[in-house]
Write an enzyme that holds these catalytic residues in place. Sequence first.
Site, short mmCIF file in Angstrom:
data_model
loop_
_atom_site.label_atom_id
_atom_site.label_comp_id
_atom_site.label_asym_id
_atom_site.label_seq_id
_atom_site.Cartn_x
_atom_site.Cartn_y
_atom_site.Cartn_z
N HIS A 249 0.78 -1.13 0.05
CA HIS A 249 0.04 0.07 -0.04
C HIS A 249 0.74 1.21 -0.08
O HIS A 249 2.02 1.27 0.60
CB HIS A 249 -0.80 -0.04 1.34
CG HIS A 249 -2.12 1.15 1.09
ND1 HIS A 249 -2.05 2.29 1.50
CD2 HIS A 249 -3.16 0.81 0.60
CE1 HIS A 249 -3.24 3.03 1.14
NE2 HIS A 249 -4.13 1.88 0.62
N GLU A 310 -7.81 -5.10 -0.63
CA GLU A 310 -8.28 -5.91 -1.74
C GLU A 310 -8.40 -7.20 -1.43
O GLU A 310 -8.97 -8.20 -2.13
CB GLU A 310 -7.54 -5.33 -2.93
CG GLU A 310 -7.43 -4.16 -3.07
CD GLU A 310 -8.78 -3.73 -3.95
OE1 GLU A 310 -9.85 -4.13 -3.77
OE2 GLU A 310 -8.95 -2.55 -4.28
#
Length: 372
Positions: A249, A310
């Site tokens: 991320h 996700e």
Amino acid sequence: MDANGLEGVVVADTALSDVDGERGRLVIRGHDVEALALAHDFEAVCALLWSGALPGAAAHAALRAALGRGRVHAFARLGSLGDALAAADAMDALRAALAHLRAGEIAAAWARRHAGQASVAPDPSLGHAADFLRMAGAHADAGALPAGTYRSARMPALDARAQALDAYLVAAADHGMNASTFTARVVASTHSDAVSAVVAALGALKGPLHGGAPGPVLEMLDAIGTPDRAASWIAGELAAGRRIMGMGHRVYRVRDPRAAVLERAVERLRAAAGPGLAGTRLELARAVEAVAVASLGERRPERRLAANVEFYTAVILDAVGLPPALFSATFAVARVAGWLAHIDEQLAGGRLIRPASRYVGPRPTQAAAVPA
Ligand code: COA
């Protein structure tokens, strides 16, 4: 300074959400995402984002009814778009139809038409999550649907699945200055209209580095199959120079707090459903996550990479009965709440967003000749 990717650059003041990447904390208008996602539905968090406070019973009922009316209105206009929708990919269909309509019913109708079935009309008496599942055709009698359309063989009741989907929609509703939200704010800052800002944001969300990852995460879990195969599969991907989807991320240096929220929501769904495929995928996902984190850590110890939202998005959307082709569009159904709040905030106090660039190309060797 390397300006590539605007990492760490503050582009706006916002009262909507804050991402603490070091501690793995997401605060939405003063509330931790965990507290919101496991106790409130999507309507409540839309109200929080749009008006600043969690709604009382009357305000909640009014917003639920308004979203229901919106679904009915949009569905009535959807027919005129014809079957062209079904041929496209879900995000392309959403982008084309959004110019006229709203997200939830388009995504759901796309899923039905893509599977060669008639669209299901909205039921405005239901909450957004339950009606989305119903319209998308994520039915309890999955056996009646075309093979491969729905992943889980045993479908828990609609209420339990709607509660799980609500947890997802809330967890994904807003997330600081992510790429699609920034896109929406740039468009809004030009005083263009809200639909244009949302359509532009959708284009940013579609990319695999942003909202396009959960489909590939499920493909990865399918390809790995069993926990004992995770290490060799991940090693092969990394050796081939490919990224592990659902890992890493821009802001988080620890595990994304939304991953834990979704994991818990799947556990709750599994408790309601009894043992089934939803549970099997959760165990596999946990095993693959552990192997991926360890492998990535060994490879690049200085760049801490952990599971992002996700990763468990794939698990929860699969468990509620949505097909992978609809995962990114379902993300859009959630994030449109945040986009709209950011568009309002930008219009209320923001200036035209017009950053600078550093020119690194050649310069003319002589002063420009001015024609006489
Ligand atoms: N798998 C393998 N390596 C990864 C990785 C992943 N998922 N994510 C980052 N890395 C590595 C990169 O290869 C890079 O190493 P390098 O310098 O040797 O090339 C390093 O970590 C830094 O990556 P970078 O691309 O600079 O990070 P970023 O902040 O720009 O990217 C993401 C953030 C989310 C785009 C990135 O982690 C990614 O591509 N993840 C996979 C896609 C995904 O899950 N997207 C959903 C995001 S919510």
